[in-house]
Design a protein around this motif. Structure first.
Motif, PDB file in Angstrom:
ATOM      1  N   GLU A 115       0.524  -1.497   0.010  1.00  0.00           N
ATOM      2  CA  GLU A 115       0.361  -0.011  -0.030  1.00  0.00           C
ATOM      3  C   GLU A 115       0.635   0.925  -0.110  1.00  0.00           C
ATOM      4  O   GLU A 115       2.237   1.299   0.981  1.00  0.00           O
ATOM      5  N   TYR A 173      -5.313   2.408   9.789  1.00  0.00           N
ATOM      6  CA  TYR A 173      -5.329   1.459   8.517  1.00  0.00           C
ATOM      7  C   TYR A 173      -5.601   0.192   8.123  1.00  0.00           C
ATOM      8  O   TYR A 173      -5.313  -0.309   6.573  1.00  0.00           O
ATOM      9  N   GLY A 174      -6.340  -0.736   8.887  1.00  0.00           N
ATOM     10  CA  GLY A 174      -6.578  -1.674   8.827  1.00  0.00           C
ATOM     11  C   GLY A 174      -6.088  -2.413   8.404  1.00  0.00           C
ATOM     12  O   GLY A 174      -6.767  -3.776   9.178  1.00  0.00           O
TER      13      GLY A 174
HETATM   14 CA   LIG Z   1      -4.305  -0.766   4.590  1.00  0.00          CA
END
Ligand SMILES: [Ca+2]
Length: 380
Positions: free
Chosen positions: A251, A261-262
């Protein structure tokens, strides 16, 4: 060879022996927007990782085993700078990034990030020091931050890029340390984060989690896997972050204060064995979408925006140093949007970091045991 090419990205291996061979000196490359010559600017560096240009045009470079060098404008490499702290040079760890203080010309202050030994294991550590006037040694070395807790298992995913923002604060990326992915989501844990610090290592004024119970005040953003790239977009002032996914899901992100941001709840990639990550979804409400993501992986390590006069067509582009498949990724930007991509010097030599020099040439650190600094110069 075909099987090796297929497997190499999965295994994280380089493929120096591809058909085109490693990137070599004196080569002329004709690309979409510029033609350039590749020169060996400097050689004899063992796994160079981070670099910073000094005000006089010389280049400071780290070597992962634990050395800091000064490279002259003629490419000559100095003896190791004395006084570098002990590092844990195992796995992906070692001496990683170097950055100059914004007022280095007056203070000679610099910052180093590395894998350091601590009670309970190893962690990402940030120190400051002064570079002596003769550039032979570091003075006044002080530990500013340990990305606690230390972890006894594994020697991977330290993150470790240092960049000063437009706001004058020091941003430091930290990796999730690989073994326990959930560290990236824990706000009481400094792994898998981007931290925003005052120059003495204290949490920066205005940070998003100041005063929240159980959360570390140093945290600026979280849910990062292994961010080895940080750069300020000169067009917008945004802090841009670059991180490795597992099997795909690399990313580029624009950082916002307090945002998630996951990782490892969502990912555009899968785990190395093909199993899904977290929820198995690529995105979710409340989680920041990347500006760009790659599956299959390009394994982007460092990156920087091009500024300078030597390559007018590249101004404002974001360059990423890719490890596997190895090469350079050039992203065209419109503000913080990615609007184009080109791959240069692809499938040849592993690149760890890329940065423009004060002369406008583009400099690349190769991730090799006999590592080099390459210099891209315009070719007509
Ligand atoms: Ca991410």
């Amino acid at each position: 060879m075909r099987a090796a090419r297929f497997l190499a990205p999965l295994l994280g291996l380089g493929l120096a022996a591809c058909s085109a061979g490693p990137v070599s000196a004196q080569e002329v490359v004709r690309s979409e927007q510029a033609s350039f010559r590749v020169r060996d600017f400097s050689t004899g560096l063992e796994h160079p990782w981070g670099a910073a240009f000094l005000p006089d045009g010389r280049l400071l470079v780290t070597e992962r085993p634990g050395r800091l060098r000064v490279i002259g404008q003629d490419g000559r490499v100095s003896a190791p700078v004395q006084g570098v702290p002990d590092v844990v040079a195992q796995g992906q760890g070692g001496l990683l990034d170097v950055a100059l203080a914004p007022d280095f010309a007056q203070t000679r202050q610099l910052y180093l990030c590395f894998a350091g030994a601590a009670q309970g294991g190893v962690l990402t550590r940030l120190v400051s020091a002064r570079l002596s006037a003769d550039m032979a040694r570091l003075e006044g070395v002080a530990t500013l931050l340990d990305a606690t807790p230390a972890q006894s298992s594994g020697r991977n995913h330290y993150g470790c890029r240092i960049v000063f923002g437009r706001d004058g604060k020091l941003y430091l990326s930290t990796g999730d340390r690989y073994s326990d992915k959930s560290r990236a989501q824990r706000l009481g844990d400094l792994a898998g984060k981007v931290l925003r610090l005052e120059r003495d290592g204290r949490p920066a004024e205005g940070n998003p989690f100041i005063g929240r119970e159980g959360a570390r005040a140093e945290i600026f953003s979280y849910g990062h896997r292994n961010p080895q790239g940080l750069a300020v977009n000169p067009a917008t002032g945004s802090m841009i972050e670059i991180e490795f996914g597992a099997r795909g899901g690399d990313e580029v992100n624009r950082l916002r204060a307090g945002a998630n941001y996951g990782w490892p709840l969502v990912s555009y990639g899968t785990d190395y064995n093909g199993s899904s990550i977290g929820t198995g979804k690529a995105s979710a409400p409340g989680i920041e979408e990347p500006l760009r993501h790659w599956t299959p992986a390009v394994s982007p390590s460092g990156g920087n925006f091009y500024v300078g006069d030597a390559f007018p067509a590249w101004r404002g582009n974001l360059f990423l140093a890719a490890l596997s498949p190895p090469g350079l990724v050039r992203l065209s930007m419109d503000g913080d949007r990615v609007v184009g991509e080109e791959r240069l010097l692809w499938n040849r030599t592993r690149f760890r970091q890329v940065l423009p020099g004060p002369d406008g040439f583009l400099y690349i650190l190769t991730d090799e045991a006999r590592g080099r600094v390459l210099r891209l110069e315009p070719a007509s």
